[in-house]
Motif scaffolding. Sequence first.
Motif, mmCIF file in Angstrom:
data_model
loop_
_atom_site.group_PDB
_atom_site.id
_atom_site.type_symbol
_atom_site.label_atom_id
_atom_site.label_comp_id
_atom_site.label_asym_id
_atom_site.label_seq_id
_atom_site.Cartn_x
_atom_site.Cartn_y
_atom_site.Cartn_z
ATOM 1 N N ALA A 39 71.982 34.189 47.604
ATOM 2 C CA ALA A 39 71.941 35.662 47.602
ATOM 3 C C ALA A 39 70.570 36.139 48.080
ATOM 4 C CB ALA A 39 72.241 36.192 46.199
ATOM 5 N N LEU A 40 69.529 35.475 47.595
ATOM 6 C CA LEU A 40 68.162 35.809 48.022
ATOM 7 C C LEU A 40 68.003 35.625 49.532
ATOM 8 C CD1 LEU A 40 65.157 36.418 47.182
ATOM 9 C CD2 LEU A 40 64.873 33.947 46.917
ATOM 10 N N TYR A 41 68.542 34.525 50.070
ATOM 11 C CA TYR A 41 68.406 34.275 51.514
ATOM 12 C C TYR A 41 69.151 35.336 52.326
ATOM 13 C CZ TYR A 41 67.182 29.718 49.504
ATOM 14 O OH TYR A 41 66.638 28.717 48.735
ATOM 15 N N ASP A 74 59.192 25.693 56.567
ATOM 16 C CA ASP A 74 58.260 24.629 56.948
ATOM 17 C C ASP A 74 57.927 23.721 55.756
ATOM 18 O OD1 ASP A 74 56.697 23.650 59.243
ATOM 19 O OD2 ASP A 74 54.963 24.061 57.966
ATOM 20 N N CYS A 75 58.546 24.004 54.609
ATOM 21 C CA CYS A 75 58.236 23.213 53.406
ATOM 22 C C CYS A 75 59.513 22.945 52.620
ATOM 23 C CB CYS A 75 57.204 23.972 52.581
ATOM 24 S SG CYS A 75 56.759 23.162 51.049
ATOM 25 N N ALA A 76 59.979 23.924 51.875
ATOM 26 C CA ALA A 76 61.209 23.732 51.095
ATOM 27 C C ALA A 76 61.788 25.073 50.692
ATOM 28 C CB ALA A 76 60.930 22.924 49.825
ATOM 29 N N LEU A 77 63.119 25.130 50.672
ATOM 30 C CA LEU A 77 63.839 26.232 50.049
ATOM 31 C C LEU A 77 64.708 25.639 48.948
ATOM 32 C CD1 LEU A 77 63.513 27.227 53.190
ATOM 33 C CD2 LEU A 77 65.063 29.027 52.427
ATOM 34 N N PRO A 78 64.873 26.354 47.841
ATOM 35 C CA PRO A 78 65.772 25.865 46.801
ATOM 36 C C PRO A 78 67.150 25.521 47.386
ATOM 37 C CG PRO A 78 64.490 27.704 45.982
ATOM 38 C CD PRO A 78 64.178 27.580 47.443
ATOM 39 N N LYS A 129 61.081 32.823 41.685
ATOM 40 C CA LYS A 129 61.884 34.029 41.957
ATOM 41 C C LYS A 129 63.307 33.844 41.442
ATOM 42 C CE LYS A 129 60.062 35.854 46.352
ATOM 43 N NZ LYS A 129 59.463 37.154 46.015
ATOM 44 N N ILE A 130 63.850 32.644 41.681
ATOM 45 C CA ILE A 130 65.235 32.397 41.276
ATOM 46 C C ILE A 130 65.320 32.243 39.752
ATOM 47 C CG2 ILE A 130 67.132 30.746 41.465
ATOM 48 C CD1 ILE A 130 66.077 30.384 44.428
ATOM 49 N N ALA A 156 74.467 28.733 38.856
ATOM 50 C CA ALA A 156 73.883 30.084 38.888
ATOM 51 C C ALA A 156 72.649 30.103 39.775
ATOM 52 C CB ALA A 156 73.527 30.530 37.467
ATOM 53 N N ALA A 157 71.860 29.029 39.732
ATOM 54 C CA ALA A 157 70.650 28.982 40.550
ATOM 55 C C ALA A 157 71.005 28.930 42.032
ATOM 56 C CB ALA A 157 69.807 27.761 40.153
ATOM 57 N N ARG A 158 72.023 28.128 42.360
ATOM 58 C CA ARG A 158 72.418 28.054 43.775
ATOM 59 C C ARG A 158 72.932 29.408 44.267
ATOM 60 N NH1 ARG A 158 76.693 23.585 45.663
ATOM 61 N NH2 ARG A 158 78.044 24.869 44.366
#
Lengths: 343, 343
Positions: free
Chosen positions: B298-300, B94-98, B167-168, B291-293
């Motif tokens: 991976a987190l998702y 509802d806002c943003a995901l990396p 977190k990332i 690396a961040a992407r």
Amino acid sequence: ALAALPAQAADSPVIKWRMASSFPKSLDTIYGAAELLSRRVSALTNGKFEIRVFAGGELVPGLQVLDAVQNGTVECGHSASYYYVGKNMAFAFDCALPFGLTARQQNAWMYSGGGIALMRDFFKGYNIIQFPGGNTGTQMGGWFRHEIRSLADLKGLKMRIPGLGGKIMARLGAVPQTLAGADIYPALERGALDAAEWVGPYDDEKLGFYKIAKNYYYPGWWEGGPQLSFMVNLQKWNALPEQYRQAFEVAAVEANMAMLARYDTVNAPALMRLVQNGVKLHAFPKDVMLAARAAAFALYDEESARNPAFRTIYSEWKKFRDSEIQWFKVAEAPYENFLYYMK
Amino acid sequence: ALAALPAQAADSPVIKWRMASSFPKSLDTIYGAAELLSRRVSALTNGKFEIRVFAGGELVPGLQVLDAVQNGTVECGHSASYYYVGKNMAFAFDCALPFGLTARQQNAWMYSGGGIALMRDFFKGYNIIQFPGGNTGTQMGGWFRHEIRSLADLKGLKMRIPGLGGKIMARLGAVPQTLAGADIYPALERGALDAAEWVGPYDDEKLGFYKIAKNYYYPGWWEGGPQLSFMVNLQKWNALPEQYRQAFEVAAVEANMAMLARYDTVNAPALMRLVQNGVKLHAFPKDVMLAARAAAFALYDEESARNPAFRTIYSEWKKFRDSEIQWFKVAEAPYENFLYYMK
């Protein structure tokens, strides 16, 4: 039963307007924005302010909506202001100029950067108040029977491209044509046209151009973020109760947003279907892009020299555009480019 | 005098609501969106539906707005849904995901791509109905005391970056910190922080970070198009007359549009001033971005495996995102890249 009948407020008269759209119902995303405004205005006024939308040609020809609003034949209209550059090229700022603002930048200019006030000063001369009323986002550059490998390939090319895009194409050696949507396919088929631009994947797919001209070019540099507009006759506007004006104004913002959201949603799968049908995507060659940009800004300088209304708006618009570019190139574009292109 | 007093319609009761904003008045572009909604709703209802906006902390702490709306302490709020990822990571949609949607794509998903319905199903579990209520556009990547030349330079870096971005960053070796806006400058000054992200040029300039940390990075890959939201308690919403619901809904669309338009307008000159004050602009190194992407997706995937609400929304969101990328890379991005970068 009595309680269910609200008392008729003294300041809530029943008002019925007609809105002449420039567009056919088949352009459902554009035409639908006018219907969305109509529904929302009605709901916001308990059905008392009713705006009936008529497709292009039903009341007045699509390209005469501005005139019909100006002289009060209809109370309001939904049109693309660049249809009226023949009256004054300054109308283009209310819609799109080649190499001009993106949809987001157009909204920023209009709602926050002083654009709407500048344009209203200009529209006042036509007895009209206008509201941003939709945007398609960057359009496609159109359908070409043969590949365009360099600027030289535009020489003599018969292309359906109206307005300022057509003017610039002419300066690049092409032969621009103005045809209504329904006439493009047959003209391409019998070879009377070598190329044609329309809107983007969703609308273009329906007209079937891909069956004849497989080369689909991008970007549509003449329409980087074209805005549609709602136009209201000034006397009719001034006679509206304040609450109804508020309803119209806010519903126009919603229609503006909704059209872009829908195009951004439906163009993506349409493009995928076109590619599956054998369409070849090409970027315009760099020399075409550079020559077109140079021709565009030469045209704006010439027009500024002879047209005071154009000059006044252009100098503000150009400052805004150049400033936006400095910001978007830093945050938005690198983010998008990473998402789209970086492996 | 009698005629000036409209009869009180049976279905137009006087209703007064309180809206708890998560934001201080100093974030005038974000805070102002709630005030715009309040003014428009009042004007659309002849002043009968009055929504009074309170800044973060006035009624409830800024990060507890959702709770206050959920339990009816206030009728409605204006907040950023990713503040609540501690309750459920699905709030982030509802806002943003990396590496998620841009502002335009977020609007397309919400208004036209099924996003709002999906998110309302989820918010129902919190006794809330929500509306998109603003967007900042792609944010900046923040202020760094020292240059970041490669991924290795993030090791041990103390950075103010809350939420999923934090977190990332942690997975990349940094040490994320959560600090309120007012606490960032002193922490940077005394060396308790090596870096800090806030919003973008307009808001960042006011907090003066450039006086200490001259390296300003882009893009803010954790916030490519973060949406703010209006949240309304479901019982309060259901008790509203239909006309008032319509007024709230359409005013929220306007506030959503207006915030982005204003940020797009004011960020550009703020960035120019910052650069004139000696700020050095840098793109994040490619290895950091890659690396961040990878860490983000991976987190998702991990979250999808353990969180059914996240999984349901993610699979739809991901399909939409991937489809949008195929379209924007063809029309919009090449147009913008030509405007911004091509000589």
